[in-house]
Motif scaffolding. Structure first.
Motif, PDB file in Angstrom:
ATOM      1  N   ASN A 116      -4.778  48.397  36.489  1.00 36.83           N
ATOM      2  CA  ASN A 116      -4.831  48.317  37.940  1.00 36.83           C
ATOM      3  C   ASN A 116      -3.915  47.209  38.426  1.00 36.83           C
ATOM      4  O   ASN A 116      -3.757  46.191  37.768  1.00 36.83           O
ATOM      5  CB  ASN A 116      -6.263  48.055  38.419  1.00 36.83           C
ATOM      6  CG  ASN A 116      -7.136  49.276  38.310  1.00 36.83           C
ATOM      7  OD1 ASN A 116      -7.839  49.461  37.318  1.00 36.83           O
ATOM      8  ND2 ASN A 116      -7.063  50.133  39.300  1.00 36.83           N
TER       9      ASN A 116
ATOM     10  N   GLU B  14      -6.044  54.410  44.333  1.00 39.49           N
ATOM     11  CA  GLU B  14      -6.870  53.673  43.383  1.00 39.49           C
ATOM     12  C   GLU B  14      -6.144  52.439  42.843  1.00 39.49           C
ATOM     13  O   GLU B  14      -6.715  51.719  42.019  1.00 39.49           O
ATOM     14  CB  GLU B  14      -7.256  54.592  42.214  1.00 39.49           C
ATOM     15  CG  GLU B  14      -8.069  55.812  42.648  1.00 39.49           C
ATOM     16  CD  GLU B  14      -8.376  56.741  41.485  1.00 39.49           C
ATOM     17  OE1 GLU B  14      -8.871  57.855  41.754  1.00 39.49           O
ATOM     18  OE2 GLU B  14      -8.114  56.371  40.322  1.00 39.49           O
ATOM     19  N   THR B  15      -4.936  52.211  43.275  1.00 43.11           N
ATOM     20  CA  THR B  15      -4.066  51.142  42.742  1.00 43.11           C
ATOM     21  C   THR B  15      -4.113  51.105  41.219  1.00 43.11           C
ATOM     22  O   THR B  15      -4.310  50.065  40.596  1.00 43.11           O
ATOM     23  CB  THR B  15      -4.414  49.752  43.326  1.00 43.11           C
ATOM     24  OG1 THR B  15      -5.763  49.412  42.977  1.00 43.11           O
ATOM     25  CG2 THR B  15      -4.243  49.742  44.830  1.00 43.11           C
ATOM     26  N   SER B  16      -3.952  52.296  40.622  1.00 40.61           N
ATOM     27  CA  SER B  16      -4.033  52.383  39.168  1.00 40.61           C
ATOM     28  C   SER B  16      -2.776  53.021  38.589  1.00 40.61           C
ATOM     29  O   SER B  16      -2.049  53.749  39.275  1.00 40.61           O
ATOM     30  CB  SER B  16      -5.263  53.198  38.752  1.00 40.61           C
ATOM     31  OG  SER B  16      -5.107  54.560  39.100  1.00 40.61           O
TER      32      SER B  16
END
Lengths: 113, 114
Positions: free
Chosen positions: A24, A71-73
């Motif tokens: 992340n 999801e900032t992933s």
């Protein structure tokens, strides 16, 4: 602050099973994202990179990663682990306002026969 | 194709001794060059970067210095090594095409200070 977090310090899988290494990043500006692999006492090898093109990125050795802005992933996956995949994996982010690489702390992947 | 070399591959030095690690890049011109240190069990820390001959930026205050005497040569030095200088030193290069340049790493130098 701009940062990247690798959620697992160690991951252990059996040969032939899927691999998931989680990453992340902090959401800020326009990130570019990379995954590097490091075998013991070796330099870092680029696996793949995301630079605002297709969100699903295919890399070398059967690895791929999907950029999910909501999801900032940027998790790294591989359908079937091989013994030679055992190594340290680094998720890296760079932002357009600085250009400097920010490294995650690394995930050690163990592959069991 | 581009290649990056580092030497020596391993080095054991006593505390207080000088240090010189060398990095050279082939197959490209005017690359950006970087020195990183990787302490045992930890991620990489950027030490220095250079966008041209004689142009060095330091990221953290430390016992080390860097120089770029030629376009494709990057040297990491110390006058007196400390125990805390032990680690794995990696050189990297990139083509300066923007602010999100991909960096390519050398094989590294394992430094042990005793």
């Amino acid at each position: 602050a701009q940062s990247v977090t690798q959620l697992d310090s160690h991951v252990s899988v059996s040969e032939g099973t899927p691999v998931l290494l989680r990453c992340n990043y902090s959401s800020s500006y326009s990130p570019s994202l990379f995954w590097y692999v490091q075998h013991p006492n070796k330099g870092l090898q680029l696996l793949l990179k995301y630079t605002s093109a297709a969100t699903l990125v295919k890399g070398i050795n059967g690895f791929e990663a999907e950029f999910k802005k909501s999801e900032t992933s940027f998790h790294l996956t591989k359908p079937s682990a091989h013994m030679s995949d055992a190594a340290e994996y680094f998720c890296v982010v760079t932002y357009s306002n600085t250009g400097k690489l920010i490294f995650g702390q690394g995930t050690t992947l163990q592959v069991k026969p | 194709s581009q290649t990056i070399h580092q030497w020596p591959a391993t080095l054991v030095q006593p505390v207080g001794s000088p240090l010189s690690l060398e990095c050279t890049v082939e197959g490209t011109s005017n690359p950006n060059l970087y020195w990183y240190r990787q302490a045992a069990g930890r991620g990489l820390q950027l030490l220095f970067y250079s966008v041209g001959i004689g142009q060095i930026s330091s990221e953290v205050p430390q016992n080390l210095s860097a120089s770029r005497p030629q376009d494709r040569q990057f040297i990491l030095s110390s006058k007196k090594l400390l125990l805390s200088d032990s680690g794995f030193y990696l050189c990297a290069w990139s083509v300066p095409s923007g602010t999100t340049d991909t960096q390519y790493f050398g094989p590294g130098t394992r430094l042990t200070v005793l």
